[in-house]
Design a protein around this motif. Structure first.
Motif, PDB file in Angstrom:
ATOM      1  N   THR A  64     -17.337 -15.590   3.275  1.00 47.87           N
ATOM      2  CA  THR A  64     -16.968 -15.810   1.882  1.00 47.87           C
ATOM      3  C   THR A  64     -15.444 -15.832   1.741  1.00 47.87           C
ATOM      4  OG1 THR A  64     -16.984 -13.433   1.394  1.00 47.87           O
ATOM      5  CG2 THR A  64     -19.065 -14.629   1.125  1.00 47.87           C
ATOM      6  N   ASP A  65     -14.966 -16.427   0.650  1.00 48.59           N
ATOM      7  CA  ASP A  65     -13.513 -16.494   0.420  1.00 48.59           C
ATOM      8  C   ASP A  65     -12.918 -15.091   0.330  1.00 48.59           C
ATOM      9  OD1 ASP A  65     -13.646 -19.225   0.416  1.00 48.59           O
ATOM     10  OD2 ASP A  65     -13.738 -19.413  -1.776  1.00 48.59           O
ATOM     11  N   LYS A  66     -13.654 -14.183  -0.329  1.00 45.93           N
ATOM     12  CA  LYS A  66     -13.156 -12.820  -0.498  1.00 45.93           C
ATOM     13  C   LYS A  66     -13.010 -12.114   0.849  1.00 45.93           C
ATOM     14  CE  LYS A  66     -14.402  -8.353  -2.548  1.00 45.93           C
ATOM     15  NZ  LYS A  66     -15.448  -7.612  -3.322  1.00 45.93           N
ATOM     16  N   LEU A  67     -14.034 -12.228   1.684  1.00 48.30           N
ATOM     17  CA  LEU A  67     -13.999 -11.566   2.988  1.00 48.30           C
ATOM     18  C   LEU A  67     -12.902 -12.152   3.866  1.00 48.30           C
ATOM     19  CD1 LEU A  67     -15.245  -9.611   5.047  1.00 48.30           C
ATOM     20  CD2 LEU A  67     -16.820 -11.440   5.702  1.00 48.30           C
ATOM     21  N   GLU A  68     -12.807 -13.469   3.918  1.00 47.97           N
ATOM     22  CA  GLU A  68     -11.796 -14.100   4.767  1.00 47.97           C
ATOM     23  C   GLU A  68     -10.392 -13.795   4.269  1.00 47.97           C
ATOM     24  OE1 GLU A  68     -12.633 -18.217   5.365  1.00 47.97           O
ATOM     25  OE2 GLU A  68     -14.378 -17.813   6.648  1.00 47.97           O
ATOM     26  N   SER A  69     -10.239 -13.675   2.957  1.00 46.23           N
ATOM     27  CA  SER A  69      -8.923 -13.331   2.404  1.00 46.23           C
ATOM     28  C   SER A  69      -8.520 -11.922   2.817  1.00 46.23           C
ATOM     29  CB  SER A  69      -8.970 -13.440   0.877  1.00 46.23           C
ATOM     30  OG  SER A  69      -7.744 -13.035   0.311  1.00 46.23           O
ATOM     31  N   LEU A  70      -9.466 -10.991   2.809  1.00 42.93           N
ATOM     32  CA  LEU A  70      -9.168  -9.621   3.228  1.00 42.93           C
ATOM     33  C   LEU A  70      -8.827  -9.565   4.725  1.00 42.93           C
ATOM     34  CD1 LEU A  70     -11.955  -7.669   1.275  1.00 42.93           C
ATOM     35  CD2 LEU A  70      -9.483  -7.618   0.828  1.00 42.93           C
ATOM     36  N   CYS A  71      -9.535 -10.344   5.521  1.00 45.03           N
ATOM     37  CA  CYS A  71      -9.230 -10.397   6.966  1.00 45.03           C
ATOM     38  C   CYS A  71      -7.840 -10.991   7.193  1.00 45.03           C
ATOM     39  CB  CYS A  71     -10.283 -11.214   7.705  1.00 45.03           C
ATOM     40  SG  CYS A  71     -11.930 -10.460   7.730  1.00 45.03           S
ATOM     41  N   GLN A  72      -7.515 -12.032   6.415  1.00 49.13           N
ATOM     42  CA  GLN A  72      -6.184 -12.648   6.527  1.00 49.13           C
ATOM     43  C   GLN A  72      -5.094 -11.663   6.125  1.00 49.13           C
ATOM     44  OE1 GLN A  72      -5.337 -16.310   7.229  1.00 49.13           O
ATOM     45  NE2 GLN A  72      -3.503 -15.101   7.650  1.00 49.13           N
TER      46      GLN A  72
ATOM     47  N   ALA B 134      -5.279  -8.415   6.353  1.00 51.20           N
ATOM     48  CA  ALA B 134      -5.170  -7.412   7.416  1.00 51.20           C
ATOM     49  C   ALA B 134      -4.349  -7.943   8.576  1.00 51.20           C
ATOM     50  CB  ALA B 134      -6.559  -7.001   7.887  1.00 51.20           C
ATOM     51  N   TYR B 135      -4.502  -9.225   8.862  1.00 55.13           N
ATOM     52  CA  TYR B 135      -3.720  -9.852   9.936  1.00 55.13           C
ATOM     53  C   TYR B 135      -2.245  -9.912   9.550  1.00 55.13           C
ATOM     54  CZ  TYR B 135      -1.752 -13.644  12.759  1.00 55.13           C
ATOM     55  OH  TYR B 135      -0.950 -14.402  13.573  1.00 55.13           O
ATOM     56  N   ASP B 136      -1.958 -10.346   8.312  1.00 55.06           N
ATOM     57  CA  ASP B 136      -0.574 -10.510   7.861  1.00 55.06           C
ATOM     58  C   ASP B 136       0.169  -9.177   7.836  1.00 55.06           C
ATOM     59  OD1 ASP B 136      -0.986 -13.216   7.571  1.00 55.06           O
ATOM     60  OD2 ASP B 136      -1.463 -13.089   5.425  1.00 55.06           O
ATOM     61  N   SER B 137      -0.548  -8.105   7.483  1.00 55.20           N
ATOM     62  CA  SER B 137       0.106  -6.795   7.369  1.00 55.20           C
ATOM     63  C   SER B 137       0.196  -6.049   8.702  1.00 55.20           C
ATOM     64  CB  SER B 137      -0.638  -5.926   6.352  1.00 55.20           C
ATOM     65  OG  SER B 137      -1.972  -5.700   6.781  1.00 55.20           O
ATOM     66  N   SER B 138      -0.368  -6.633   9.760  1.00 55.38           N
ATOM     67  CA  SER B 138      -0.341  -5.970  11.067  1.00 55.38           C
ATOM     68  C   SER B 138       0.902  -6.362  11.847  1.00 55.38           C
ATOM     69  CB  SER B 138      -1.589  -6.348  11.875  1.00 55.38           C
ATOM     70  OG  SER B 138      -1.551  -7.716  12.211  1.00 55.38           O
ATOM     71  N   ASP B 139       1.151  -5.635  12.883  1.00 54.36           N
ATOM     72  CA  ASP B 139       2.279  -5.928  13.766  1.00 54.36           C
ATOM     73  C   ASP B 139       1.800  -6.910  14.828  1.00 54.36           C
ATOM     74  OD1 ASP B 139       4.662  -5.918  15.087  1.00 54.36           O
ATOM     75  OD2 ASP B 139       4.333  -3.987  16.081  1.00 54.36           O
ATOM     76  N   HIS B 140       1.723  -8.190  14.442  1.00 53.00           N
ATOM     77  CA  HIS B 140       1.137  -9.197  15.344  1.00 53.00           C
ATOM     78  C   HIS B 140       2.221 -10.089  15.943  1.00 53.00           C
ATOM     79  CE1 HIS B 140       1.773 -12.387  12.353  1.00 53.00           C
ATOM     80  NE2 HIS B 140       1.323 -11.522  11.436  1.00 53.00           N
ATOM     81  N   GLU B 141       1.822 -10.852  16.936  1.00 52.94           N
ATOM     82  CA  GLU B 141       2.742 -11.778  17.606  1.00 52.94           C
ATOM     83  C   GLU B 141       2.746 -13.108  16.853  1.00 52.94           C
ATOM     84  OE1 GLU B 141       1.707 -12.032  21.727  1.00 52.94           O
ATOM     85  OE2 GLU B 141       1.370  -9.874  21.918  1.00 52.94           O
ATOM     86  N   GLU B 142       3.389 -14.123  17.445  1.00 57.38           N
ATOM     87  CA  GLU B 142       3.417 -15.450  16.828  1.00 57.38           C
ATOM     88  C   GLU B 142       2.000 -15.996  16.702  1.00 57.38           C
ATOM     89  OE1 GLU B 142       5.881 -17.272  15.611  1.00 57.38           O
ATOM     90  OE2 GLU B 142       7.322 -15.645  15.958  1.00 57.38           O
ATOM     91  N   ASP B 143       1.753 -16.777  15.636  1.00 57.80           N
ATOM     92  CA  ASP B 143       0.424 -17.321  15.397  1.00 57.80           C
ATOM     93  C   ASP B 143      -0.100 -18.100  16.594  1.00 57.80           C
ATOM     94  OD1 ASP B 143       0.582 -16.223  12.927  1.00 57.80           O
ATOM     95  OD2 ASP B 143       0.856 -18.097  11.823  1.00 57.80           O
ATOM     96  N   SER B 144       0.766 -18.859  17.245  1.00 63.43           N
ATOM     97  CA  SER B 144       0.344 -19.720  18.353  1.00 63.43           C
ATOM     98  C   SER B 144      -0.151 -18.915  19.548  1.00 63.43           C
ATOM     99  CB  SER B 144       1.501 -20.626  18.793  1.00 63.43           C
ATOM    100  OG  SER B 144       2.627 -19.841  19.183  1.00 63.43           O
TER     101      SER B 144
END
Length: 458
Positions: free
Chosen positions: A256-264, A266-276
């Motif tokens: 659902t849009d709501k679930l995918e938005s929350l997952c996105q 969580a990804y944006d607020s994490s200490d992640h590497e480059e998208d690629s």
């Protein structure tokens, strides 16, 4: 030097010297392995008193409802699917010994016309009792995989309808397997218009009440469940969580849009590497707490996220801004996110069990116009599948425990032999070229002495 085939050997036997009167020869010798196991354990006896719409019993024992049912189960077990194959049972010198006579094709047709809803309901209850008894006796921990599948229909078969998921017309059966033993725990033929998870809660409740919460040693049994997005239901999860011994589940979450938005988020607020960096082979793993609509409880959702590329007009790879998100909702708290995702993805092996059922037991094709008759044929084929896997689990050894029924037929069943009767005893002479004589002999001895749930002395 050139090498050529010896063409002079072609046609070395004159046609006039070829006949079909070789005597009591069988090409299904290995059938005695599973059939002896089934008979010595009386595995079909619980089905002897099924209700039919016409209870008039034939004066010939071979045409009784129970005898006709047993003939069909054995026929499907041995790889013969059509009613015309009744002649195989009648003419094979070994197979015909397992019956008090073989019914005609017309008798089989009349048999299926006597099937009613009560027949299928009673069969289904016994089927689940037997499957759950086998699983609880042979497995300490239980892993259930649920899925819906498709059965082809032809002409004007009752209940056939367009199935949107498969973009085809057919029936839409529901199946539950036990992963470790390959046993089918529940199976039900449904009209094609049925939604994938319809009746899932009621069927799962029937299955769970048949599975003891404790093992024979007194340990609390771990029961786990996996299902695709069709089983993304708060009521089903409440059923699992509300038990004294909760079922540990991993269910594909609907995107659902709501679930995918929350997952996105969580990804944006994490200490992640480059998208690629994140690809399908090496995704980003994360988790959130999520409350489904019409539910008062938040649950753990594990997800993996990755980006893909596509070529632009100049043929250069461009990274897509919107990622792919794969999410699983679960009540399992003692696994890492990756372990939960991997655990869910292993359910693909259970889908192979359904493929074996459809290819080796011909469950993809049902031959009657009436829906109840087709539902009964479907259940008989599922029973044949279970009987083979009971035999395989208890009797076969080593790599043979992983073979499909089709492979068993090629390796052990399709063996030539001659059956004779003298000195008041049957004698079976199997082809000298058979390569698995030692193992065949060992399996035969086990088939006649070992129990289907525990060791049995004879």
């Amino acid at each position: 030097m050139t090498h050529t085939l010896n063409n002079s050997m072609a046609g070395f036997i004159p046609e006039c010297n070829i006949s079909f009167n070789g005597g009591d020869l069988s090409s299904d010798t290995g059938a005695i392995l599973p059939l002896d196991f089934i008979n010595s354990n009386s595995l079909l006896q619980p089905y002897a008193n099924l209700p039919f719409s016409d209870e008039i019993q034939s004066c010939h024992q071979k045409n009784s409802n129970f005898s006709l049912m047993v003939q069909q189960v054995f026929k499907y077990l041995l790889g013969y699917s059509s009613q015309a194959d009744q002649g195989v049972l009648a003419k094979d010198p070994i197979l015909c010994q397992y019956f008090q006579g073989i019914s005609s094709q017309s008798s089989v047709s009349r048999f299926f016309s006597r099937v009613c809803e009560d027949t299928n309901n009673a069969f289904w209850q016994i089927f689940m009792d037997q499957a759950c008894q086998f699983i609880s006796a042979n497995q300490d921990d239980i892993l259930l995989d649920a899925d819906s599948t498709k059965t082809d229909t032809y002409g004007k078969q009752e209940g056939a309808a367009w199935i949107h998921h498969y973009s085809q017309t057919g029936y839409h059966p529901f199946v539950i397997n036990e992963y470790n033993s390959k046993t089918l725990v529940g199976a039900w033929l449904r009209p094609g218009s049925t939604y994938s998870a319809d009746e899932a809660e009621s069927i799962m409740a029937e299955v769970l009440k048949r599975l003891p919460d404790s093992t024979a040693a007194g340990r609390i049994r771990i029961i786990m469940f996996r299902g695709d997005a069709a089983f993304y239901s708060g009521d089903l999860m409440d059923l699992f969580e509300g038990r004294f011994n909760p079922v540990r589940y991993a269910i594909r979450a609907k995107g659902t849009d709501k679930l995918e938005s929350l997952c996105q988020d969580a990804y944006d607020s994490s200490d992640h590497e480059e998208d690629s960096t994140y690809t399908s082979a090496k995704p980003f793993y994360g988790e959130i707490r999520y409350q489904m609509s019409n539910s008062s409880k938040s649950r753990r959702v594990c997800f993996k996220l990755y980006f893909t590329e596509e070529e632009d007009e100049k043929g250069q790879a461009q990274l897509l801004l919107i990622p792919h998100i794969f999410a699983v909702i679960t009540n399992i708290e003692d696994m890492t996110v990756k372990q939960v995702i991997d655990f869910y993805c292993q359910r693909g092996s259970s889908e192979n069990y359904t493929k074996e059922l459809k290819s080796d037991f011909m469950a993809n094709t049902l031959s009657h116009r009436a829906f109840e008759a087709n539902a009964f044929e479907f259940l008989l084929k599922y029973l044949a599948y279970n009987l083979f896997h009971f035999f395989q689990f208890r009797v076969m050894e080593g790599a043979d425990q992983n073979m499909t029924c089709g492979s068993f037929r090629k390796k052990y069943q399709k063996v030539a032999s001659r059956l004779s009767f003298h000195a008041r005893s049957f004698h079976l002479k199997i082809a000298s070229s058979f390569r698995h004589a030692d193992r065949f002999t060992r399996y035969l001895q086990k088939s006649r002495t070992i129990g289907w749930t525990a060791a049995r002395l004879c």
